[in-house]
Structure formats: structure tokens, C-alpha cells
Motif scaffolding. Structure first.
Motif, PDB file in Angstrom:
ATOM      1  N   LYS A 122      -6.948  -0.752  -1.211  1.00 36.05           N
ATOM      2  CA  LYS A 122      -6.460  -2.127  -1.396  1.00 36.05           C
ATOM      3  C   LYS A 122      -6.301  -2.809  -0.050  1.00 36.05           C
ATOM      4  O   LYS A 122      -5.687  -2.277   0.874  1.00 36.05           O
ATOM      5  CB  LYS A 122      -5.122  -2.113  -2.123  1.00 36.05           C
ATOM      6  CG  LYS A 122      -4.538  -3.485  -2.370  1.00 36.05           C
ATOM      7  CD  LYS A 122      -3.218  -3.358  -3.119  1.00 36.05           C
ATOM      8  CE  LYS A 122      -2.610  -4.709  -3.274  1.00 36.05           C
ATOM      9  NZ  LYS A 122      -1.612  -4.989  -2.263  1.00 36.05           N
ATOM     10  N   LYS A 123      -6.868  -4.001   0.082  1.00 37.14           N
ATOM     11  CA  LYS A 123      -6.763  -4.729   1.335  1.00 37.14           C
ATOM     12  C   LYS A 123      -5.409  -5.417   1.421  1.00 37.14           C
ATOM     13  O   LYS A 123      -4.926  -5.976   0.442  1.00 37.14           O
ATOM     14  CB  LYS A 123      -7.856  -5.818   1.420  1.00 37.14           C
ATOM     15  CG  LYS A 123      -9.226  -5.276   1.618  1.00 37.14           C
ATOM     16  CD  LYS A 123     -10.221  -6.392   1.809  1.00 37.14           C
ATOM     17  CE  LYS A 123     -11.618  -5.855   1.991  1.00 37.14           C
ATOM     18  NZ  LYS A 123     -12.593  -6.916   2.182  1.00 37.14           N
ATOM     19  N   THR A 162      -3.622 -11.336   3.752  1.00 41.25           N
ATOM     20  CA  THR A 162      -3.628 -12.006   5.058  1.00 41.25           C
ATOM     21  C   THR A 162      -2.632 -13.144   5.033  1.00 41.25           C
ATOM     22  O   THR A 162      -2.502 -13.867   4.051  1.00 41.25           O
ATOM     23  CB  THR A 162      -5.033 -12.553   5.390  1.00 41.25           C
ATOM     24  OG1 THR A 162      -5.421 -13.444   4.340  1.00 41.25           O
ATOM     25  CG2 THR A 162      -6.045 -11.429   5.510  1.00 41.25           C
ATOM     26  N   ASN A 173       0.828  -1.204   0.000  1.00 44.35           N
ATOM     27  CA  ASN A 173       0.000   0.000   0.000  1.00 44.35           C
ATOM     28  C   ASN A 173       0.866   1.259   0.000  1.00 44.35           C
ATOM     29  O   ASN A 173       0.597   2.215  -0.730  1.00 44.35           O
ATOM     30  CB  ASN A 173      -0.924   0.023   1.216  1.00 44.35           C
ATOM     31  CG  ASN A 173      -1.953  -1.074   1.186  1.00 44.35           C
ATOM     32  OD1 ASN A 173      -1.671  -2.186   1.616  1.00 44.35           O
ATOM     33  ND2 ASN A 173      -3.133  -0.777   0.679  1.00 44.35           N
TER      34      ASN A 173
END
Length: 87
Positions: free
Chosen positions: A81-82, A85, A31
Motif C-alpha cells: 500500500k502506498k 501524499t 501501513n
């Protein structure tokens, strides 16, 4: 109303090491990389738009605004934007 005095040593609470969890940041490294690229693209668009000769050139009235808007779009994408994980 009187307030109760508590000593600073009594206010400290110590947590065991096993209950501490690592800090989860909102943004990932990708990010921040995309956000830095967006800043560079917007700056490039403003550089293309600058100057005092030939104010009606295609670069200044068409290409530079498109580059600036693309930079803003990349910035919005980098914020939305995620982060991935870890499984």
C-alpha cells in the motif's frame, strides 16, 4: 601507499538549517497498523488450528487455514500500500 591523516574536526561538515529536509519514511502509520492487524489475524488462525482433540473438525482443516491466508494477504497488502501524499 601512505594514507593522509585528517583530524575529526576537519571531517565534520555542518549544513545550514534551511537545507535540511524532514526524513521521509517508506511506510506510513496506516501501513504499520495494517501490518499489526495482519500479525494478529495470522496468530488467531494458528490458535484456531491448535489443539489435540478432534483433528478432523471443520474449524481446524477449513476455517483456520483460510484465516491464516487472509492474514498473510493483509500483510502483503499493508506492505504494498502506498502512503498518502500530503498536498
Amino acid at each position: 601507499m601512505a594514507q593522509k591523516y585528517t583530524s575529526p574536526s576537519a571531517a565534520k561538515t555542518t549544513k545550514p538549517a534551511e537545507s535540511m529536509q524532514p526524513v521521509q519514511f517508506i511506510f506510513d502509520k496506516s501501513n504499520y497498523t495494517l501490518l499489526a492487524a495482519a500479525v494478529v489475524v495470522v496468530a488467531l488462525g494458528f490458535v484456531l488450528m491448535s489443539g489435540n482433540t478432534d483433528i478432523y473438525s471443520t474449524t481446524k482443516i477449513v476455517i483456520a487455514p483460510i484465516v491464516v491466508l487472509a492474514g498473510f494477504g493483509l500483510g502483503f497488502y499493508s506492505i504494498l500500500k502506498k502512503p498518502q501524499t500530503k498536498a
